[in-house]
Design an enzyme around this catalytic site. Structure first.
Site, mmCIF file in Angstrom:
data_model
loop_
_atom_site.group_PDB
_atom_site.id
_atom_site.type_symbol
_atom_site.label_atom_id
_atom_site.label_comp_id
_atom_site.label_asym_id
_atom_site.label_seq_id
_atom_site.Cartn_x
_atom_site.Cartn_y
_atom_site.Cartn_z
ATOM 1 N N GLU A 119 0.829 -1.205 0.000
ATOM 2 C CA GLU A 119 0.000 0.000 0.000
ATOM 3 C C GLU A 119 0.861 1.252 0.000
ATOM 4 O O GLU A 119 0.527 2.247 -0.640
ATOM 5 C CB GLU A 119 -0.981 0.020 1.173
ATOM 6 C CG GLU A 119 -1.902 1.212 1.084
ATOM 7 C CD GLU A 119 -3.294 0.979 1.653
ATOM 8 O OE1 GLU A 119 -4.071 1.951 1.639
ATOM 9 O OE2 GLU A 119 -3.606 -0.134 2.089
ATOM 10 N N THR A 120 1.979 1.217 0.691
ATOM 11 C CA THR A 120 2.882 2.366 0.697
ATOM 12 C C THR A 120 3.383 2.656 -0.711
ATOM 13 O O THR A 120 3.307 3.793 -1.195
ATOM 14 C CB THR A 120 4.070 2.109 1.648
ATOM 15 O OG1 THR A 120 3.570 1.941 2.978
ATOM 16 C CG2 THR A 120 5.063 3.260 1.617
#
Length: 162
Positions: free
Chosen positions: A75-76
């Site tokens: 997700e980062t």
């Protein structure tokens, strides 16, 4: 583990955000959670985002890399790519994340590479491949972010809330 190294950004991105007084290193970092987990972003553009994360400290009770840790890395990286695609007038908000875990990792670093699947006006989708130090695929993830219009001051709130 908690130190964030400097990411190299394309010159046009640096100029765009500098004109707004936004600190790119803070805005496109792994944030507080990523920093606690040792995530390091080593390359960042809308076309490709690369980051690493240590297995140590991010394991489940059996000593394997925790699936949630892989999700944080994915997700980062996908969010950074989405933000760079959207530009300074947009804020990327994750709306869907799915992860398929292929094999366990017990030590070393894992590396995630996010590449775009779709880059539109209102959404961006990135595939993130996470591999171990031997180049074996540990996880395949897909993140879709909504690109919403930025409001004045969003950058400052994001940096302080990060």
């Amino acid at each position: 583990m908690g130190e964030q190294q400097h990411v190299t950004f394309p010159q046009e991105v640096i100029a765009e955000y500098a004109a707004l007084g936004v600190d790119l290193q803070a805005l496109f970092s792994a944030g507080h959670l990523g920093t606690r987990m040792g995530v390091q972003i080593v390359e960042a553009s809308a076309e490709r985002v690369v980051g690493t994360m240590p297995v140590e400290g991010n394991t489940q009770p059996y000593g394997l890399l925790h699936g949630g840790a892989s999700a944080v890395l994915a997700e980062t990286l996908g969010s950074v790519g989405s933000m760079l695609h959207g530009g300074s007038s947009k804020i990327a908000v994750g709306v869907d994340l799915n992860c398929t875990h292929h094999r366990g990792a017990r030590s070393g670093l894992v590396t995630g590479v996010a590449t775009p699947v779709h880059r539109g006006r209102s959404t961006a989708t990135y595939e993130v491949v996470i591999s171990d130090e031997e180049g074996r695929r540990v996880c395949t993830a897909r993140l879709t972010c909504l690109l919403r219009d930025a409001n004045p001051g969003d950058g400052a709130r994001m940096i302080s809330a990060g």
